[in-house]
Write a protein that holds these residues in place. Structure first.
Motif, PDB file in Angstrom:
ATOM      1  N   GLU A 114       0.337   3.778  13.306  1.00  0.00           N
ATOM      2  CA  GLU A 114      -1.180   3.696  13.642  1.00  0.00           C
ATOM      3  C   GLU A 114      -1.799   2.789  12.366  1.00  0.00           C
ATOM      4  O   GLU A 114      -2.612   2.012  12.584  1.00  0.00           O
ATOM      5  CB  GLU A 114      -1.851   5.078  13.187  1.00  0.00           C
ATOM      6  N   LEU A 115      -1.287   2.764  11.239  1.00  0.00           N
ATOM      7  CA  LEU A 115      -1.545   2.117  10.168  1.00  0.00           C
ATOM      8  C   LEU A 115      -1.318   0.651  10.305  1.00  0.00           C
ATOM      9  O   LEU A 115      -2.198  -0.160  10.103  1.00  0.00           O
ATOM     10  CB  LEU A 115      -0.967   2.498   8.820  1.00  0.00           C
ATOM     11  N   GLN A 116      -0.217   0.297  10.915  1.00  0.00           N
ATOM     12  CA  GLN A 116       0.424  -0.860  11.565  1.00  0.00           C
ATOM     13  C   GLN A 116      -0.739  -1.435  12.406  1.00  0.00           C
ATOM     14  O   GLN A 116      -1.165  -2.880  12.120  1.00  0.00           O
ATOM     15  CB  GLN A 116       1.640  -0.763  11.835  1.00  0.00           C
ATOM     16  N   GLN A 117      -1.159  -0.815  13.169  1.00  0.00           N
ATOM     17  CA  GLN A 117      -2.098  -0.980  14.127  1.00  0.00           C
ATOM     18  C   GLN A 117      -3.296  -1.675  13.711  1.00  0.00           C
ATOM     19  O   GLN A 117      -3.961  -2.575  13.966  1.00  0.00           O
ATOM     20  CB  GLN A 117      -1.821  -0.418  15.464  1.00  0.00           C
ATOM     21  N   ARG A 118      -3.741  -0.460  12.943  1.00  0.00           N
ATOM     22  CA  ARG A 118      -5.092  -0.770  12.183  1.00  0.00           C
ATOM     23  C   ARG A 118      -5.091  -2.111  11.453  1.00  0.00           C
ATOM     24  O   ARG A 118      -6.057  -2.608  11.538  1.00  0.00           O
ATOM     25  CB  ARG A 118      -5.449   0.405  11.460  1.00  0.00           C
ATOM     26  N   ALA A 119      -3.985  -2.536  10.733  1.00  0.00           N
ATOM     27  CA  ALA A 119      -4.062  -3.499   9.756  1.00  0.00           C
ATOM     28  C   ALA A 119      -4.416  -4.812  10.621  1.00  0.00           C
ATOM     29  O   ALA A 119      -4.976  -5.550  10.204  1.00  0.00           O
ATOM     30  CB  ALA A 119      -2.776  -3.612   9.058  1.00  0.00           C
ATOM     31  N   SER A 120      -3.586  -4.944  11.838  1.00  0.00           N
ATOM     32  CA  SER A 120      -3.854  -5.971  12.651  1.00  0.00           C
ATOM     33  C   SER A 120      -5.331  -6.005  13.140  1.00  0.00           C
ATOM     34  O   SER A 120      -5.766  -7.163  13.141  1.00  0.00           O
ATOM     35  CB  SER A 120      -2.749  -5.883  13.925  1.00  0.00           C
TER      36      SER A 120
ATOM     37  N   ALA B  76      10.269  -2.045   4.475  1.00  0.00           N
ATOM     38  CA  ALA B  76       8.883  -2.732   4.802  1.00  0.00           C
ATOM     39  C   ALA B  76       8.882  -4.288   5.064  1.00  0.00           C
ATOM     40  O   ALA B  76       8.337  -4.689   6.309  1.00  0.00           O
ATOM     41  CB  ALA B  76       7.583  -2.509   3.575  1.00  0.00           C
ATOM     42  N   ASP B  77       9.531  -4.915   4.328  1.00  0.00           N
ATOM     43  CA  ASP B  77       9.810  -6.271   4.794  1.00  0.00           C
ATOM     44  C   ASP B  77      10.530  -6.506   5.962  1.00  0.00           C
ATOM     45  O   ASP B  77      10.078  -7.465   6.923  1.00  0.00           O
ATOM     46  CB  ASP B  77      10.562  -7.046   3.463  1.00  0.00           C
ATOM     47  N   ALA B  78      11.531  -5.874   6.137  1.00  0.00           N
ATOM     48  CA  ALA B  78      12.109  -6.011   7.601  1.00  0.00           C
ATOM     49  C   ALA B  78      11.343  -5.610   8.651  1.00  0.00           C
ATOM     50  O   ALA B  78      11.323  -6.095   9.656  1.00  0.00           O
ATOM     51  CB  ALA B  78      13.578  -4.957   7.507  1.00  0.00           C
TER      52      ALA B  78
ATOM     53  N   VAL C 130      -2.759  -9.597  10.842  1.00  0.00           N
ATOM     54  CA  VAL C 130      -1.705  -9.632   9.929  1.00  0.00           C
ATOM     55  C   VAL C 130      -0.717  -9.121  10.707  1.00  0.00           C
ATOM     56  O   VAL C 130      -0.639  -8.114  11.378  1.00  0.00           O
ATOM     57  CB  VAL C 130      -1.935  -8.959   8.447  1.00  0.00           C
ATOM     58  N   SER C 131       0.550  -9.539  10.255  1.00  0.00           N
ATOM     59  CA  SER C 131       1.818  -8.780  10.748  1.00  0.00           C
ATOM     60  C   SER C 131       2.065  -7.676   9.352  1.00  0.00           C
ATOM     61  O   SER C 131       2.420  -8.380   8.382  1.00  0.00           O
ATOM     62  CB  SER C 131       2.840  -9.843  10.652  1.00  0.00           C
ATOM     63  N   ALA C 132       2.189  -6.448   9.522  1.00  0.00           N
ATOM     64  CA  ALA C 132       2.276  -5.453   8.508  1.00  0.00           C
ATOM     65  C   ALA C 132       3.622  -4.874   8.884  1.00  0.00           C
ATOM     66  O   ALA C 132       3.762  -4.129   9.972  1.00  0.00           O
ATOM     67  CB  ALA C 132       1.142  -4.747   8.571  1.00  0.00           C
ATOM     68  N   GLY C 133       4.155  -4.592   7.929  1.00  0.00           N
ATOM     69  CA  GLY C 133       5.356  -3.919   7.676  1.00  0.00           C
ATOM     70  C   GLY C 133       5.143  -2.497   7.204  1.00  0.00           C
ATOM     71  O   GLY C 133       4.987  -2.434   5.975  1.00  0.00           O
ATOM     72  N   VAL C 134       4.804  -1.541   8.187  1.00  0.00           N
ATOM     73  CA  VAL C 134       4.454  -0.108   7.604  1.00  0.00           C
ATOM     74  C   VAL C 134       5.521   0.570   7.864  1.00  0.00           C
ATOM     75  O   VAL C 134       6.043   0.813   9.132  1.00  0.00           O
ATOM     76  CB  VAL C 134       3.196   0.155   8.432  1.00  0.00           C
ATOM     77  N   ILE C 135       6.154   1.380   6.845  1.00  0.00           N
ATOM     78  CA  ILE C 135       7.269   2.330   7.048  1.00  0.00           C
ATOM     79  C   ILE C 135       6.705   3.724   6.718  1.00  0.00           C
ATOM     80  O   ILE C 135       5.785   3.979   5.761  1.00  0.00           O
ATOM     81  CB  ILE C 135       8.395   1.970   6.397  1.00  0.00           C
ATOM     82  N   ALA C 136       7.467   4.886   6.934  1.00  0.00           N
ATOM     83  CA  ALA C 136       7.239   6.192   6.589  1.00  0.00           C
ATOM     84  C   ALA C 136       8.701   6.499   5.983  1.00  0.00           C
ATOM     85  O   ALA C 136       9.792   6.514   6.676  1.00  0.00           O
ATOM     86  CB  ALA C 136       6.810   7.258   7.621  1.00  0.00           C
ATOM     87  N   VAL C 137       8.679   6.559   4.577  1.00  0.00           N
ATOM     88  CA  VAL C 137      10.164   6.956   3.886  1.00  0.00           C
ATOM     89  C   VAL C 137       9.982   8.101   2.814  1.00  0.00           C
ATOM     90  O   VAL C 137       9.033   8.417   2.584  1.00  0.00           O
ATOM     91  CB  VAL C 137      10.545   5.704   3.285  1.00  0.00           C
TER      92      VAL C 137
ATOM     93  N   LEU D  54       0.948  -1.116  -0.061  1.00  0.00           N
ATOM     94  CA  LEU D  54       0.035  -0.021   0.134  1.00  0.00           C
ATOM     95  C   LEU D  54       0.751   1.015   0.098  1.00  0.00           C
ATOM     96  O   LEU D  54       1.613   1.149   0.776  1.00  0.00           O
ATOM     97  CB  LEU D  54      -0.719  -0.007   1.315  1.00  0.00           C
ATOM     98  N   VAL D  55       0.906   2.039  -0.925  1.00  0.00           N
ATOM     99  CA  VAL D  55       1.626   3.261  -1.008  1.00  0.00           C
ATOM    100  C   VAL D  55       0.710   4.483  -1.113  1.00  0.00           C
ATOM    101  O   VAL D  55      -0.450   4.582  -1.566  1.00  0.00           O
ATOM    102  CB  VAL D  55       2.361   3.345  -2.411  1.00  0.00           C
ATOM    103  N   ALA D  56       0.846   5.529  -0.149  1.00  0.00           N
ATOM    104  CA  ALA D  56      -0.213   6.474   0.079  1.00  0.00           C
ATOM    105  C   ALA D  56       0.700   7.674   0.700  1.00  0.00           C
ATOM    106  O   ALA D  56       2.005   7.575   1.278  1.00  0.00           O
ATOM    107  CB  ALA D  56      -1.059   6.238   1.150  1.00  0.00           C
ATOM    108  N   PRO D  57       0.300   9.007   0.351  1.00  0.00           N
ATOM    109  CA  PRO D  57       0.988  10.112   0.603  1.00  0.00           C
ATOM    110  C   PRO D  57       0.547  10.295   2.278  1.00  0.00           C
ATOM    111  O   PRO D  57      -0.237   9.941   2.826  1.00  0.00           O
ATOM    112  CB  PRO D  57       0.242  11.515   0.019  1.00  0.00           C
TER     113      PRO D  57
END
Length: 104
Positions: free
Chosen positions: A42-48, A86-88, A67-74, A25-28
């Motif tokens: 917050e997005l990682q927690q929401r995904a779960s 994100a994978d890490a 789910v275990s989500a790899g959410v990053i801000a880059v 998922l790619v978003a501004p």
């Protein structure tokens, strides 16, 4: 399960692509780093949360923790670098979840 997660982001402008059991998922996001990282958490927690629940599978009920989500801000990274990060992050989340469940 995938639909539950996607529906939770229906109001956001985003691009989504997936293959197999992984998707991106790619978003501004916010420009400020602190806000961006806070939103990623917050997005990682929401995904779960939106994927957690009881699911019927092959005649059995599965109590799925989400789910275990790899959410990053880059910023200013290549797509390959972002996916690696994100994978890490996803594998860190999985390890943390296993350690939390083992401590109970």
């Amino acid at each position: 399960m995938q639909n539950a997660w996607l529906e939770s982001y229906a109001t956001r402008t985003c691009w989504l692509g997936w293959g197999g059991d992984e998707f991106a998922l790619v978003a501004p996001g916010p420009v400020a780093a602190k806000q961006a990282h806070s939103l990623a958490e917050e997005l990682q927690q929401r995904a779960s949360e939106v994927t957690r629940g009881l699911y019927a599978l092959a005649g059995k009920t599965v109590d799925y923790a989400g789910v275990s989500a790899g959410v990053i801000a880059v910023r200013l990274v290549s797509v390959d670098q972002a996916l690696e990060l994100a994978d890490a992050a996803m594998y860190r989340e999985k390890r943390q979840r296993k350690q939390s469940n083992g401590a109970e």
